[in-house]
Design an enzyme around this catalytic site. Structure first.
Site, PDB file in Angstrom:
ATOM      1  N   HIS A  74      26.237   1.771 -26.626  1.00  0.00           N
ATOM      2  CA  HIS A  74      25.105   1.092 -25.988  1.00  0.00           C
ATOM      3  C   HIS A  74      25.457   0.761 -24.548  1.00  0.00           C
ATOM      4  CE1 HIS A  74      27.637  -2.018 -27.830  1.00  0.00           C
ATOM      5  NE2 HIS A  74      27.269  -2.809 -26.835  1.00  0.00           N
ATOM      6  N   HIS A  96      24.502  -1.918 -21.490  1.00  0.00           N
ATOM      7  CA  HIS A  96      23.870  -3.172 -21.101  1.00  0.00           C
ATOM      8  C   HIS A  96      23.246  -2.967 -19.720  1.00  0.00           C
ATOM      9  CE1 HIS A  96      26.281  -5.875 -23.908  1.00  0.00           C
ATOM     10  NE2 HIS A  96      27.035  -4.791 -23.911  1.00  0.00           N
TER      11      HIS A  96
HETATM   12  P1  5GP Z   1      29.227  -5.273 -26.811  1.00  0.00           P
HETATM   13  O1  5GP Z   1      30.051  -6.507 -26.603  1.00  0.00           O
HETATM   14  O2  5GP Z   1      29.559  -4.563 -28.103  1.00  0.00           O
HETATM   15  O3  5GP Z   1      29.212  -4.368 -25.622  1.00  0.00           O
HETATM   16  O4  5GP Z   1      27.755  -5.789 -26.907  1.00  0.00           O
HETATM   17  C1  5GP Z   1      27.102  -6.083 -28.081  1.00  0.00           C
HETATM   18  C2  5GP Z   1      25.924  -6.923 -27.702  1.00  0.00           C
HETATM   19  O5  5GP Z   1      25.040  -6.973 -28.792  1.00  0.00           O
HETATM   20  C3  5GP Z   1      26.296  -8.376 -27.377  1.00  0.00           C
HETATM   21  O6  5GP Z   1      25.939  -8.654 -26.033  1.00  0.00           O
HETATM   22  C4  5GP Z   1      25.490  -9.193 -28.382  1.00  0.00           C
HETATM   23  O7  5GP Z   1      24.931 -10.352 -27.802  1.00  0.00           O
HETATM   24  C5  5GP Z   1      24.432  -8.229 -28.819  1.00  0.00           C
HETATM   25  N1  5GP Z   1      23.962  -8.446 -30.177  1.00  0.00           N
HETATM   26  C6  5GP Z   1      24.693  -8.787 -31.271  1.00  0.00           C
HETATM   27  N2  5GP Z   1      23.904  -8.857 -32.353  1.00  0.00           N
HETATM   28  C7  5GP Z   1      22.653  -8.557 -31.944  1.00  0.00           C
HETATM   29  C8  5GP Z   1      21.391  -8.474 -32.614  1.00  0.00           C
HETATM   30  O8  5GP Z   1      21.259  -8.677 -33.809  1.00  0.00           O
HETATM   31  N3  5GP Z   1      20.320  -8.129 -31.827  1.00  0.00           N
HETATM   32  C9  5GP Z   1      20.424  -7.904 -30.499  1.00  0.00           C
HETATM   33  N4  5GP Z   1      19.327  -7.597 -29.839  1.00  0.00           N
HETATM   34  N5  5GP Z   1      21.589  -7.966 -29.839  1.00  0.00           N
HETATM   35  C10 5GP Z   1      22.685  -8.286 -30.556  1.00  0.00           C
END
Ligand code: 5GP
Ligand code: ZN
Length: 133
Positions: A100, A102
């Protein structure tokens, strides 16, 4: 949960999301712990864990969507800039092991930190309804 993966489950509609954009390649929705107003995740519908196990064609297609969604956010939110962040591996802060990107809108002069705060669900819902395209 589909594929035992949170983002596959969201794509499958098993878990709700505050949708901003959808097409055949990606689903984009608001991060529930936003770093800034409009913090959006652009998530490919096909599962891969991160950058290194995603094929070139899929990656190119996803990045094109990242740009499309970022351009839209800039228009509709009036942000002054944005950061793109894409984490790979736990050591890099990746918590969801599904590729993903951001998109983090930035507002000139506004205090900012790369630490998400739990968003207000009603506000996120209203924001998604306002900016979805
Ligand atoms: P990572 O740290 O893996 O790059 O980002 C994962 C992101 O997913 C985090 O910023 C977190 O806030 C978001 N996230 C976690 N659970 C959920 C969810 O159930 N729905 C949404 N929309 N975002 C989520
Ligand atoms: Zn997945």
């Amino acid at each position: 949960m589909k594929n035992n993966c949170l983002f596959c489950a969201i794509t499958a509609g098993e878990i709700p999301s505050f949708k901003v954009y959808e097409d055949d390649v990606v689903l984009a929705y608001l991060d529930i712990n936003p770093f800034s107003e409009g913090h959006t995740l652009v998530v490919p519908k096909a599962h891969s864990a991160g950058l290194l196990d995603t094929d070139d064609a899929t990656l190119a297609a996803v990045v094109a969507r990242v740009r499309k969604v970022a351009a839209h956010l800039k228009d509709v939110l009036g942000c002054d800039g944005f950061n793109i962040m894409q984490n790979n591996g736990e050591a890099a802060g990746q918590t969801v092991m599904h590729l993903h990107f951001h998109i983090i809108p930035r507002y000139a002069g506004k205090a900012f930190s790369f630490a998400g705060e739990k968003g207000d669900m009603d506000k996120l819902k209203a924001l998604a309804e306002r900016i979805a395209f």
